[in-house]
Design an enzyme around this catalytic site. Structure first.
Site: not given
Ligand SMILES: Cc1ncc(COP(=O)(O)O)c(C=O)c1O
Length: 301
Positions: A42, A259
């Protein structure tokens, strides 16, 4: 001499060997996004939106940067705001991990809590109310609607992947939060080579433990989302993602966040459907941000 914001991006591309014995002809790589100064992917979006605001004159020194965030974007705003001299106010659901709250506070940002039961959508609604009430006080990047969010990946992440794989990438896999990472990266990759296949990953259902990801069918769909860029959208079960995160720590020395585990789950599913390929995914953050959630407290398998 560089200031800390110049260290955003240009993250390493790691070779991931977890599925190699099962799928020897599928090469897997991942962008290690915890190498960004704020510890997550981010940083890219936050820096891009803040610098876009400065260029447009929407962000001026007397304004407070405000946004809703499940954590990582908040940490990025807080770090970049501190480095550039802006006040930062963050609306977060009450249940985000304690590591995230502590980090944001360390950078001097103010936190306003929204109802934990309403998740990230509750935080979005609250920030909109605050901005409507006092529009002149705030710079509201609105990461869900701001084209500068996917542009960070269009101009950064995607070009880095093309360079780091010497253009060999055949498949791109990424999780959906604001959808900025997936949309910006996929758009550039497909413009470069239309045959590159893209797989988006979301939680399997609305009640999940995959912090940072959104279940689009039951969420406020981000304005920046572009479904035409996704060849597939797969729903990942929470436990499967946790299991893979634990396995990556033990077998590869990769301490990953929730994630990233979901991304690995989709990479494994994809690998089972292709005979060969060069698969690139994104590991958004590290597991040290989730130690208090118990992600690594249980044994793998
Ligand atoms: C830990 C984590 N994984 C994945 C994402 C997803 O990324 P994006 O917001 O670019 O879709 C985020 C977004 O906040 C995140 O904090």
């Amino acid at each position: 001499m560089a200031d800390i914001t110049r260290l955003v991006g240009n993250t390493p591309l790691l070779r991931v060997r977890l599925f190699e014995s099962e799928f020897p002809r599928v090469e897997v790589y991942a962008k290690a996004e915890w190498f960004n100064p704020g510890g997550s992917v981010k940083d890219r979006a936050a820096l891009s939106m803040i610098e876009d605001g400065e260029r447009r004159g929407a962000l001026t020194p007397e304004k407070t940067i405000i946004d809703s965030t499940s954590g990582n974007t908040g940490i990025a705003y807080a770090l970049i705001g501190a480095a550039k001299g802006y006040r930062v106010k963050l609306v977060m659901p009450g249940n985000v991990s304690s590591e995230r709250k502590a980090l944001v506070t360390a950078y001097g940002a103010e936190i306003v809590y929204s109802d934990a039961g309403e998740g990230s959508d509750g935080a979005i609604r609250m920030v909109r109310e605050l901005v409507t009430h006092e529009p002149d006080r705030y710079f509201y990047p609105d990461q869900y609607s701001n084209p500068a969010n996917p542009l960070a990946h269009y101009n950064g992440t995607a070009l880095e992947i093309l360079e780091q794989t010497a253009g060999r990438i055949t498949h791109f896999v990424a999780g959906l939060g604001t959808t900025g990472t997936f949309v910006g990266t996929s758009r550039r990759l497909k413009e470069h080579e239309a045959s590159i296949r893209t797989i988006a990953v979301q939680p399997e259902d609305s009640f999940h433990g995959l912090e940072g990801l959104k279940h689009l069918p039951t969420a406020i769909v981000p304005q920046i989302w572009d479904s035409t860029l996704a060849d597939e959208v797969w729903g990942c079960p929470t436990e499967a993602a946790y299991d893979l995160a634990r396995e990556a720590a033990r077998s590869e020395g990769l301490l990953l966040g929730h994630s990233s585990g979901a991304a690995l789950w989709a990479v494994h599913r994809l690998a089972g459907t292709i005979t060969e390929g060069v698969v690139v995914t994104v590991f958004p953050d590290s597991g040290d941000r989730y130690l208090s959630t118990g992600l690594y407290g249980r044994r793998a398998g």
